[in-house]
Design a protein around this motif. Structure first.
Motif, PDB file in Angstrom:
ATOM      1  N   ALA A 198       0.823  -1.213   0.000  1.00  0.00           N
ATOM      2  CA  ALA A 198       0.000   0.000   0.000  1.00  0.00           C
ATOM      3  C   ALA A 198       0.857   1.262   0.000  1.00  0.00           C
ATOM      4  CB  ALA A 198      -0.937  -0.001   1.209  1.00  0.00           C
ATOM      5  N   VAL A 199       1.927   1.281   0.775  1.00  0.00           N
ATOM      6  CA  VAL A 199       2.782   2.476   0.865  1.00  0.00           C
ATOM      7  C   VAL A 199       3.384   2.816  -0.500  1.00  0.00           C
ATOM      8  CG1 VAL A 199       4.880   3.429   1.911  1.00  0.00           C
ATOM      9  CG2 VAL A 199       3.265   2.134   3.305  1.00  0.00           C
ATOM     10  N   ALA A 200       3.728   1.808  -1.267  1.00  0.00           N
ATOM     11  CA  ALA A 200       4.289   2.051  -2.600  1.00  0.00           C
ATOM     12  C   ALA A 200       3.276   2.790  -3.475  1.00  0.00           C
ATOM     13  CB  ALA A 200       4.707   0.731  -3.248  1.00  0.00           C
ATOM     14  N   PHE A 201       2.015   2.398  -3.397  1.00  0.00           N
ATOM     15  CA  PHE A 201       0.988   3.070  -4.194  1.00  0.00           C
ATOM     16  C   PHE A 201       0.694   4.469  -3.655  1.00  0.00           C
ATOM     17  CE2 PHE A 201       0.465  -1.199  -5.742  1.00  0.00           C
ATOM     18  CZ  PHE A 201       0.226  -0.977  -7.087  1.00  0.00           C
ATOM     19  N   TYR A 202       0.792   4.639  -2.347  1.00  0.00           N
ATOM     20  CA  TYR A 202       0.623   5.965  -1.742  1.00  0.00           C
ATOM     21  C   TYR A 202       1.719   6.905  -2.258  1.00  0.00           C
ATOM     22  CZ  TYR A 202      -0.135   9.492   1.883  1.00  0.00           C
ATOM     23  OH  TYR A 202      -0.398  10.657   2.553  1.00  0.00           O
ATOM     24  N   ASN A 203       2.963   6.425  -2.252  1.00  0.00           N
ATOM     25  CA  ASN A 203       4.070   7.251  -2.737  1.00  0.00           C
ATOM     26  C   ASN A 203       3.914   7.597  -4.217  1.00  0.00           C
ATOM     27  OD1 ASN A 203       5.248   7.248  -0.216  1.00  0.00           O
ATOM     28  ND2 ASN A 203       6.725   5.656  -0.701  1.00  0.00           N
ATOM     29  N   LEU A 204       3.519   6.622  -5.015  1.00  0.00           N
ATOM     30  CA  LEU A 204       3.305   6.880  -6.439  1.00  0.00           C
ATOM     31  C   LEU A 204       2.165   7.877  -6.632  1.00  0.00           C
ATOM     32  CD1 LEU A 204       4.114   6.338  -9.352  1.00  0.00           C
ATOM     33  CD2 LEU A 204       2.668   4.288  -9.300  1.00  0.00           C
ATOM     34  N   ALA A 205       1.114   7.750  -5.830  1.00  0.00           N
ATOM     35  CA  ALA A 205       0.015   8.719  -5.880  1.00  0.00           C
ATOM     36  C   ALA A 205       0.536  10.112  -5.557  1.00  0.00           C
ATOM     37  CB  ALA A 205      -1.089   8.329  -4.902  1.00  0.00           C
ATOM     38  N   GLY A 206       1.441  10.202  -4.603  1.00  0.00           N
ATOM     39  CA  GLY A 206       2.038  11.492  -4.253  1.00  0.00           C
ATOM     40  C   GLY A 206       2.782  12.119  -5.408  1.00  0.00           C
ATOM     41  N   VAL A 207       3.554  11.315  -6.125  1.00  0.00           N
ATOM     42  CA  VAL A 207       4.277  11.829  -7.298  1.00  0.00           C
ATOM     43  C   VAL A 207       3.286  12.363  -8.321  1.00  0.00           C
ATOM     44  CG1 VAL A 207       5.760  11.219  -9.265  1.00  0.00           C
ATOM     45  CG2 VAL A 207       6.268  10.302  -6.995  1.00  0.00           C
ATOM     46  N   TYR A 208       2.252  11.589  -8.580  1.00  0.00           N
ATOM     47  CA  TYR A 208       1.253  12.022  -9.556  1.00  0.00           C
ATOM     48  C   TYR A 208       0.539  13.292  -9.105  1.00  0.00           C
ATOM     49  CZ  TYR A 208       1.662   7.689 -12.287  1.00  0.00           C
ATOM     50  OH  TYR A 208       2.098   6.662 -13.078  1.00  0.00           O
ATOM     51  N   ALA A 209       0.136  13.345  -7.847  1.00  0.00           N
ATOM     52  CA  ALA A 209      -0.577  14.527  -7.350  1.00  0.00           C
ATOM     53  C   ALA A 209       0.313  15.765  -7.424  1.00  0.00           C
ATOM     54  CB  ALA A 209      -1.055  14.301  -5.921  1.00  0.00           C
ATOM     55  N   LEU A 210       1.548  15.638  -7.003  1.00  0.00           N
ATOM     56  CA  LEU A 210       2.474  16.774  -7.043  1.00  0.00           C
ATOM     57  C   LEU A 210       2.793  17.201  -8.471  1.00  0.00           C
ATOM     58  CD1 LEU A 210       4.850  15.620  -4.186  1.00  0.00           C
ATOM     59  CD2 LEU A 210       3.418  17.687  -4.161  1.00  0.00           C
TER      60      LEU A 210
END
Length: 136
Positions: free
Chosen positions: A71-83
């Motif tokens: 889950a954390v990996a997808f959270y981090n990837l979501a962060g990259v996309y959001a930013l």
């Protein structure tokens, strides 16, 4: 809330993770080797902290490919996309994050990585769903 780290330390960390990954790749490791994965995860996070989003995208994506149940990996990837202003991809990754068990709605609600998504009704819906799924 995330605080901005010391830029010199982040730059130094990125350099070390790059070096570690190059050494591991030269040895042709098993992609699921824990040392390789740790360096990749840390490089992803450090590049996000450094705001090197174009560089962060690849290692963050690799981690989700190598650990599709993290889950954390997808959270981090979501962060990259959001930013990066890529809301659609960010929401897809946040959905996966929740599906994999993330219930920390208060952290998500205050995380500056996702400030660009806060006005989108889907963000409020995600938070509500996380609250309902969180243990009492």
């Amino acid at each position: 809330n995330r605080q901005d780290p010391d830029p010199r330390r982040v730059e130094e960390a990125v350099s070390h993770y790059d070096q570690a990954l190059k050494l591991r790749q030269a040895a042709r490791p098993d992609p699921k080797d824990p040392l390789y994965l740790t360096a990749l995860v840390n490089q992803c996070d450090a590049l996000i902290q450094e705001k090197s989003l174009d560089k962060a995208l690849e290692p963050c994506r690799q981690v989700t490919d190598l650990q599709p149940d993290n889950a954390v990996a997808f959270y981090n990837l979501a962060g990259v996309y959001a930013l990066s202003g890529r809301a659609e991809e960010a929401f897809l990754c946040l959905e996966k994050d929740i599906t994999l068990g993330d219930r920390d709605w208060s952290y998500l609600a205050s995380d500056l990585w996702f400030e660009s998504l806060r006005r989108d009704p889907r963000f409020a819906a995600l938070l509500e769903r996380m609250k309902k799924l969180a243990p009492s």
